[in-house]
Design an enzyme around this catalytic site. Structure first.
Site, PDB file in Angstrom:
ATOM      1  CG  HIS A 121     -32.262  23.196 -43.569  1.00 62.85           C
ATOM      2  ND1 HIS A 121     -33.333  22.341 -43.773  1.00 62.85           N
ATOM      3  CD2 HIS A 121     -31.474  22.587 -42.654  1.00 62.85           C
ATOM      4  CE1 HIS A 121     -33.166  21.245 -43.046  1.00 62.85           C
ATOM      5  NE2 HIS A 121     -32.059  21.365 -42.348  1.00 62.85           N
ATOM      6  CG  ASP A 133     -33.140  17.987 -40.292  1.00 64.04           C
ATOM      7  OD1 ASP A 133     -32.628  16.993 -40.814  1.00 64.04           O
ATOM      8  OD2 ASP A 133     -32.822  19.165 -40.568  1.00 64.04           O
ATOM      9  CD  GLU A 167     -29.446  20.947 -44.774  1.00 62.85           C
ATOM     10  OE1 GLU A 167     -28.435  20.621 -44.131  1.00 62.85           O
ATOM     11  OE2 GLU A 167     -30.464  20.211 -44.865  1.00 62.85           O
TER      12      GLU A 167
HETATM   13 ZN   LIG Z   1     -31.169  19.788 -41.274  1.00 59.84          ZN
END
Ligand SMILES: [Zn+2]
Length: 534
Positions: A121, A133, A167
């Protein structure tokens, strides 16, 4: 090649449910090529771009923001330049309103009835830049895709890459993609590999569905470098492989851990501390370079490349070469120039004469190669010169093409043309604002000539539960106060605003401070980041 012994072991682990995955030992006339070593430096350069994108777009890359749009364009431009057929798939249902698109990239070749897919993502949470992230997974996949294009090996299976939207708000982009697949298309996807948070600073080595045939191809790489792996239990149902699983498609992937605490046993085998795998998970400190482990990232990338080459790659016919720039990005001031080395490598057959050219140059920038023609396997120096005036600031994708007698290959270079030197700065360090107190955050400007402009911009991001409590001033180096926010907004949360201020009576250089006063009790917060552009 030792891998094969491992591979035979894998054959015994054929998948339950969905279409069985055949892992090649050899196919008529095609032999599996050695997987590449994915460049850490190049991945870091992509991560730096994602960080810069976040910095320039309010500090994050959430799916419905300009930060995400810029991330999409960064990935999209490079893939198109490398020769992928790329689609921006708009998510028309199930996604947060205003979400940007999924990016789906197909590399030409390979058996269209057997597709290997790799995904990550691309969006972040709103709290921070989302560098681990999931800038880490996004950068890693981008670099693997560029290496595949540069090497252009014969494929036994078709290869597709995906960068998912939304996401963080519920796995929505990948769910939308899978839902739009016909049942025939689902059957064609023989494996989906997911990469989410692959560079945690206190990371572990986790593989999704580790006992599956796909999982074992990833594990085989870690085994070959003596790194133990575990099942990714923390990530079950929490990332983009979930929709593929639900559709009965074989999946696996790599993760290095999020907020879960590393156990003593894991510390013993992997090092690190008994604390969260990623201390900055979903926080503003998920930034580059501090929140990235080079070692964990490098191993994840090589494992992913190993799995892809094992699953889908063969050997090309005919004379061929690959081309790459080093470094892959750089910035230039007006009136000066920068260089990058263009390296070519013979990937098959013999060497051939290659002529170099550059396209996509912004106005005021010229490109010269020394030498302009080389023999594949050789290198050339590319010099990019920006005129003292007439070159417009911004980041541009320069495509470098090597036209050979038997093959033509291209690569890209991210060129940033700077504006007037030294007149802007950002401070992204969190500063807590305790109740009924005054705090400051500073930015030092140097190398900026003359006074600041009458239309200077002060971009402020403060997290607070009652913005009406706050008084925010910009303090010039000479102590002059410029009131930006005076207790407006009542009980609303946060200040995310760019203030235009006439600072023309102030000398540019010096230390500028953002002063925040909490003038009423019961609510607190912190300065997340601010940017000053004079
Ligand atoms: Zn993630």
């Amino acid at each position: 090649m030792r891998k094969y012994s491992i591979v035979r072991g894998l054959m015994a682990l054929a998948l339950a449910g969905g279409v069985a995955l055949a892992i090649p030992t050899s196919v008529a006339g095609v032999q599996v090529l050695a997987p590449p070593d994915i460049s850490l430096a190049n991945m870091r350069a992509h991560l730096q771009q994602f960080q810069t994108i976040a910095t320039n777009n309010g500090g994050n890359r959430r799916s419905n923001t300009s930060g995400y749009t810029a991330s999409v364009n960064y990935v999209y431009d490079r893939l198109v330049a490398a020769g992928y057929s790329v689609v921006k798939q708009n998510c028309t249902s199930g996604c947060t309103s205003g979400s940007g698109p999924n990016v789906i990239a197909d590399w030409p070749g390979g058996d269209p009835e057997q597709v290997i897919m790799l995904g990550a993502h691309l969006d972040s949470v709103s709290a921070g830049p989302g560098v681990n992230d999931n800038g880490s997974g996004s950068s890693m996949l981008l670099e693997i895709a560029l290496v595949l294009a540069a090497q252009n090996p014969t494929l036994t299976k078709h290869v597709r890459f995906a960068w998912w939207t939304d996401e963080e708000q519920g796995l929505n982009g990948s769910e939308f993609y899978v839902a739009r697949l016909s049942s025939a298309d689902r059957t064609r996807i023989r494996g989906y590999l997911n990469f989410d948070m692959v560079a945690s600073t206190n990371g572990g080595y986790f593989i999704n569905r580790i006992t599956s045939a796909l999982g074992q191809t990833l594990k085989a790489y870690y085994d070959s470098i003596g790194v133990q792996t575990e099942e990714n239990t923390e990530g079950v149902g929490r990332s983009d492989d979930a929709s593929f699983n639900a559709a009965g498609i074989q999946t696996s992937g790599v993760a290095a851990g999020a907020s879960r605490v590393k156990t003593a046993a894991q510390v013993a085998k992997w090092g690190g501390t008994q604390s969260a795998f990623d201390p900055c998970y979903h926080r503003s400190c998920d930034t580059f370079p501090s929140n990235i482990s080079d070692t964990v990232l490098n191993r994840a990338a090589d494992a992913a490349a190993y799995a892809l080459w094992t699953l889908a790659v063969g050997t090309p016919a005919g004379n061929d070469f690959s081309i790459a720039a080093s470094p892959v990005s750089g910035s230039v001031n007006p009136g000066s120039s920068i260089t990058t080395t263009i390296n070519t490598t013979v990937t098959n057959g013999g060497a051939q004469p290659v002529t170099l050219s550059a396209t996509g140059l912004p106005s005021g920038v010229t490109a010269t190669f020394s030498p302009a023609s080389i023999t594949s396997g050789g290198s050339s120096t590319l010099t990019l010169s920006a005129a003292a005036s007439g070159s417009s600031p911004g980041t541009f994708t320069v495509t470098v093409t090597g036209t050979g007698a038997d093959a033509t290959r291209s690569t890209s270079f991210a060129l940033t043309v700077n504006g007037a030197p030294g007149c802007s700065g950002t401070n992204g360090t969190d500063v807590t604002i305790p109740d009924l107190s005054t705090v400051e955050s500073s930015i030092t400007i140097a190398g900026c000539s003359g006074n600041a402009s009458a239309t200077s911009a002060v971009e402020v991001h403060i997290v607070h539960t009652y913005k009406g409590d706050l008084i925010v001033n910009l303090v010039a180096p000479d102590g002059t106060l410029y009131l930006l926010h005076n207790r407006a907004g009542g009980s609303a949360d946060n200040i995310d605003q760019t203030f235009s201020v006439n600072l023309s009576s102030e000398a540019s250089n010096g230390t500028w401070r953002l002063r925040v006063r909490d003038a009423a009790s019961a609510d607190t917060g912190y300065i997340n980041s601010w940017t000053l552009t004079l």
